[in-house]
Design an enzyme around this catalytic site. Structure first.
Site, PDB file in Angstrom:
ATOM      1  N   ASP A  99      23.743  29.012  59.740  1.00 40.38           N
ATOM      2  CA  ASP A  99      23.630  28.861  61.200  1.00 40.38           C
ATOM      3  C   ASP A  99      22.185  29.102  61.631  1.00 40.38           C
ATOM      4  O   ASP A  99      21.657  28.401  62.505  1.00 40.38           O
ATOM      5  CB  ASP A  99      24.520  29.872  61.938  1.00 40.38           C
ATOM      6  CG  ASP A  99      25.968  29.800  61.477  1.00 40.38           C
ATOM      7  OD1 ASP A  99      26.384  28.746  60.984  1.00 40.38           O
ATOM      8  OD2 ASP A  99      26.671  30.825  61.608  1.00 40.38           O
TER       9      ASP A  99
HETATM   10  P1  ADP Z   1      25.496  29.003  54.418  1.00 35.15           P
HETATM   11  O1  ADP Z   1      25.294  30.271  55.158  1.00 35.15           O
HETATM   12  O2  ADP Z   1      26.016  27.912  55.262  1.00 35.15           O
HETATM   13  O3  ADP Z   1      26.252  29.159  53.128  1.00 35.15           O
HETATM   14  P2  ADP Z   1      23.149  28.808  52.746  1.00 35.15           P
HETATM   15  O4  ADP Z   1      23.754  29.914  51.942  1.00 35.15           O
HETATM   16  O5  ADP Z   1      22.852  27.533  52.042  1.00 35.15           O
HETATM   17  O6  ADP Z   1      24.021  28.472  54.027  1.00 35.15           O
HETATM   18  O7  ADP Z   1      21.797  29.370  53.384  1.00 35.15           O
HETATM   19  C1  ADP Z   1      21.062  28.614  54.332  1.00 35.15           C
HETATM   20  C2  ADP Z   1      19.589  28.895  54.190  1.00 35.15           C
HETATM   21  O8  ADP Z   1      19.367  30.299  54.349  1.00 35.15           O
HETATM   22  C3  ADP Z   1      18.983  28.570  52.847  1.00 35.15           C
HETATM   23  O9  ADP Z   1      18.575  27.227  52.784  1.00 35.15           O
HETATM   24  C4  ADP Z   1      17.804  29.518  52.796  1.00 35.15           C
HETATM   25  O10 ADP Z   1      16.724  29.010  53.527  1.00 35.15           O
HETATM   26  C5  ADP Z   1      18.328  30.741  53.503  1.00 35.15           C
HETATM   27  N1  ADP Z   1      18.870  31.723  52.547  1.00 35.15           N
HETATM   28  C6  ADP Z   1      20.160  31.975  52.252  1.00 35.15           C
HETATM   29  N2  ADP Z   1      20.287  32.952  51.335  1.00 35.15           N
HETATM   30  C7  ADP Z   1      19.019  33.331  51.036  1.00 35.15           C
HETATM   31  C8  ADP Z   1      18.425  34.317  50.171  1.00 35.15           C
HETATM   32  N3  ADP Z   1      19.185  35.123  49.402  1.00 35.15           N
HETATM   33  N4  ADP Z   1      17.081  34.422  50.151  1.00 35.15           N
HETATM   34  C9  ADP Z   1      16.311  33.647  50.928  1.00 35.15           C
HETATM   35  N5  ADP Z   1      16.788  32.716  51.762  1.00 35.15           N
HETATM   36  C10 ADP Z   1      18.121  32.548  51.818  1.00 35.15           C
HETATM   37 MG    MG Z   2      27.235  27.660  56.817  1.00 31.62          MG
END
Ligand code: ADP
Ligand code: MG
Ligand code: MG
Length: 342
Positions: free
Chosen positions: A297
């Protein structure tokens, strides 16, 4: 008539998150929950909220995917840039949501349902796992009539962002925005939000597909989409390209599909272009990560703030990753204060 111009109008399900670390394992067992699961509450789950609230250390934060995104976009842009629509109850939970929205200056048009309470999401925390139990309640009572009553606000908004979760609530409202966007050449964005939207709400999702100027999701949603559509595609690189090239109503804009993959690079495909671009995420110290709920989000928020500012795609992705990295260092889906600037 509202003459104020908004950069972005968001629509979805306003929900209050109740996060507790107390008796997590016992609760998972009692309600037969997956430690990282997502459950739509039925009657047998409803007692979990009082249990979570009985934890004196329970944290109540504003949730609802697109409401998190709306707050994040407003966090970045000039005051009075973003407006959010959804349905809440007439209760103190709705006031809690408004407090969080006020903090970033998000303008809200809530339909208030007199019968149902404000929607809640119980977050059962065990170690690094989070099990979500959502009771949409009033959030499920949004009506397209409410959007029509405030159509002047819609007309005065430059772009629309809809959370896929709203496809379980009020498809006519989603379609009203989608069709208006195509008619007036405004950008229409949809977030996939969860694998079950791709699996179990495939038809309404497909109804919106020709209207997507931007489609954003994570790697598990991409795979769920491919499976639900019996696509013989496994790699997120292939799926993101497929999404970008689905038939499109408004041919004046090329569709952009974005798939985030947690700590793995973010993938971006543009309709008609061969190359799928890949952008590494902003690395952050593991011990600085507070809570990755709402990472996607927050990413969408940074990304669409960039779109509103007319930035390049590459910069929009970077803004998304920047805000997501800030967001996951907060408890619950929030953004740091004092305000940071990109
Ligand atoms: P969702 O919350 O929908 O599962 P993601 O897990 O793909 O989405 O995370 C979305 C974005 O958040 C990633 O593309 C990245 O930029 C950032 N992000 C998520 N987890 C991490 C992490 N452990 N370290 C750094 N950035 C993160
Ligand atoms: Mg999501
Ligand atoms: Mg993720």
């Amino acid at each position: 008539m509202a003459s104020h111009q908004y950069q972005l109008l968001c629509l979805e399900n306003p929900i209050l998150d109740i996060i507790s670390k107390k008796d997590g394992r016992a609760l998972l067992e009692e309600y037969a929950l997956d430690p990282n699961g997502f459950t739509m509450a039925d009657d047998k789950h409803k007692s979990i909220y009082d249990k979570l609230l009985s934890d004196p250390n329970a944290v109540l934060t504003a949730g609802g995917a697109a409401q998190n995104t709306a707050r994040g976009v407003q966090y970045i842009l000039e005051p009075d840039s973003v407006v959010y629509f959804g349905c809440v109850g007439n209760d103190e939970y709705a006031e809690k949501l408004q407090e969080a929205n006020k903090k970033v200056g998000l303008k809200v048009f809530y339909r208030v349902d007199e019968k149902e309470p404000t929607g809640r999401c119980g977050v059962v925390v065990t170690d690094h796992n989070r099990s979500l139990v959502t009771d949409l309640a009033a959030a499920n009572c949004y009506k397209v009539e409410h959007l029509k009553e405030h159509w002047d606000v819609v007309e005065n908004s430059k772009a629309y962002f809809v959370g896929g979760y709203h496809l379980t609530v009020c498809v006519p409202a989603v379609m009203a925005l989608a069709e208006d966007a195509a008619k007036n050449n405004k950008p229409f964005a949809l977030s996939l939000n969860a694998p079950f939207i791709c699996q179990f709400f495939k038809d309404p999702l497909d109804q919106t597909a020709p209207y997507w100027d931007y489609i954003v999701g994570n790697e598990t949603e991409a795979v769920a989409y491919a499976e639900a559509h019996s696509l013989d595609l496994k790699a997120p690189q292939e799926i993101v390209k497929h999404l970008a090239n689905l038939p499109k109503k408004n041919t004046q804009r090329k569709r952009v599909a974005i798939i985030t993959q947690g700590t793995e690079p973010t993938l971006v495909a543009v309709q008609g272009e061969d190359e799928v671009k890949s952008y590494p995420v902003h690395p952050i110290d593991k011990n600085k990560i507070e809570d990755t709920t709402g990472a996607g989000d927050a990413f969408a928020a940074g990304f669409f703030a960039g779109v509103a500012k007319g930035e390049s795609l590459e910069k929009c992705v970077d803004m998304g990753q920047w805000l997501a990295a800030l967001g996951i260092q907060e408890q619950g889906p929030g953004y740091p204060f004092p305000k940071q600037t990109y």
